[in-house]
Scaffold this motif. Structure first.
Motif, short mmCIF file in Angstrom:
data_model
loop_
_atom_site.label_atom_id
_atom_site.label_comp_id
_atom_site.label_asym_id
_atom_site.label_seq_id
_atom_site.Cartn_x
_atom_site.Cartn_y
_atom_site.Cartn_z
N PRO A 7 29.08 44.16 31.93
CA PRO A 7 29.65 43.98 33.28
C PRO A 7 30.59 45.12 33.64
N VAL A 8 30.86 45.27 34.92
CA VAL A 8 31.80 46.28 35.40
C VAL A 8 33.08 45.56 35.80
N ARG A 9 34.22 46.19 35.52
CA ARG A 9 35.51 45.62 35.88
C ARG A 9 36.08 46.33 37.10
N LEU A 10 36.44 45.55 38.10
CA LEU A 10 37.02 46.06 39.34
C LEU A 10 38.48 45.67 39.40
N ARG A 11 39.35 46.63 39.74
CA ARG A 11 40.79 46.39 39.77
C ARG A 11 41.32 46.42 41.20
N PHE A 12 42.20 45.45 41.47
CA PHE A 12 42.85 45.34 42.77
C PHE A 12 44.36 45.33 42.53
N ASP A 13 45.07 46.32 43.05
CA ASP A 13 46.52 46.41 42.88
C ASP A 13 47.21 46.12 44.20
N GLY A 14 48.12 45.14 44.18
CA GLY A 14 48.81 44.82 45.42
C GLY A 14 49.70 43.61 45.29
N TRP A 15 49.67 42.75 46.30
CA TRP A 15 50.56 41.59 46.37
C TRP A 15 49.77 40.37 46.80
N ILE A 16 50.18 39.19 46.30
CA ILE A 16 49.65 37.92 46.74
C ILE A 16 50.82 37.05 47.17
N ALA A 17 50.73 36.48 48.36
CA ALA A 17 51.76 35.56 48.87
C ALA A 17 51.13 34.19 49.07
N GLY A 18 51.76 33.16 48.53
CA GLY A 18 51.30 31.79 48.70
C GLY A 18 52.30 31.00 49.53
N ILE A 19 51.83 30.36 50.61
CA ILE A 19 52.72 29.71 51.57
C ILE A 19 52.18 28.32 51.92
N GLY A 20 53.05 27.31 51.86
CA GLY A 20 52.71 25.99 52.36
C GLY A 20 53.43 25.75 53.68
N THR A 21 52.87 24.88 54.52
CA THR A 21 53.48 24.58 55.81
C THR A 21 53.54 23.06 56.00
N THR A 22 54.46 22.61 56.86
CA THR A 22 54.64 21.18 57.08
C THR A 22 53.44 20.53 57.77
N SER A 23 52.54 21.33 58.35
CA SER A 23 51.32 20.78 58.95
C SER A 23 50.31 20.37 57.89
N GLY A 24 50.53 20.83 56.65
CA GLY A 24 49.58 20.58 55.58
C GLY A 24 48.64 21.73 55.33
N THR A 25 48.67 22.75 56.18
CA THR A 25 47.85 23.95 55.98
C THR A 25 48.54 24.88 54.99
#
Length: 221
Positions: A7-25
């Protein structure tokens, strides 16, 4: 008989933000400074009824992401990310307007920054980080993805998100809350507490027939 190609390995460098909201989304932003597709951003959205939506800037990125994670719907939209100090602004055409503020890093962020970058970003290091991430954050750092792929998340830094607003298709999603219930795009969710993670993501995918040209599949439409 032909021997299977590794297999080939692909790299992604950056940021991930996880957010919850009061609407449930719940929303998960990926902001990638370096990747096999260049610099780009994408947003994964799970609505209160469980409907999973992907917003990606091109058909190619949408196909790759939809082939790695699970969505009910994928749309191509110009995802733009602007960072001004601790303030982030994310837009996806007329569909999404997301704004959030990042606070100071806590003990977890300080520990992650103490790990040498080459080690922190390596798939092997996730053998050490996966169990603590599950127990302390409700997240995973390694697992099996879609399309016969494997994935590793190597975290370099973590900062809390202190405030957020989001409007999706003209609807205000409400105030910031924990990411609860966990999102169901792949093998693991983001941390329960809203945060921004500096990350190196490695995806191992079956090697395409034409070397050097990743073939991507997915359910984007």
């Amino acid at each position: 008989m032909r021997r299977a190609r590794p297999p080939v390995r692909l790299r992604f460098d950056g940021w991930i933000a996880g957010i919850g909201t009061t609407s449930g989304t719940r929303l998960v932003l990926g902001h990638w400074a370096r990747s096999p597709f260049g610099s780009f951003g994408d947003v994964m959205v799970e609505r209160p009824d469980g409907h999973r939506l992907l917003l990606a800037p091109t058909r190619r990125t949408a196909d790759f992401i939809a082939g790695t994670y699970v969505f009910d719907e994928a749309r191509v939209a110009p995802v733009r990310v602007r960072v001004t100090g601790d303030y982030w602004t994310v837009t996806a055409g007329p569909l999404l307007d997301l704004r959030f503020t990042v606070g100071r890093r806590g003990p977890a962020g300080l520990l992650l920054r103490a790990v040498p970058g080459v080690l922190a970003g390596s798939p092997g290091w996730t053998r050490v980080t996966d169990l603590p991430a599950r127990l302390l954050l409700g997240a995973r750092t390694r697992g099996t993805a879609g399309g016969g792929r494997q994935e590793w998340y190597g975290a370099h830094d973590l900062r809390r998100i202190t405030a957020a607003t989001a409007v999706l298709e003209g609807r205000d999603l409400g105030a910031l809350t924990p990411v609860r219930p966990p999102v169901r795009f792949g093998f693991g969710s983001t941390p329960r507490r809203p945060c921004l993670v500096r990350v190196t993501t490695t995806v191992s995918t079956p090697r395409p027939p034409n070397p050097g040209t990743p073939r991507v599949r997915g359910r984007a439409r």
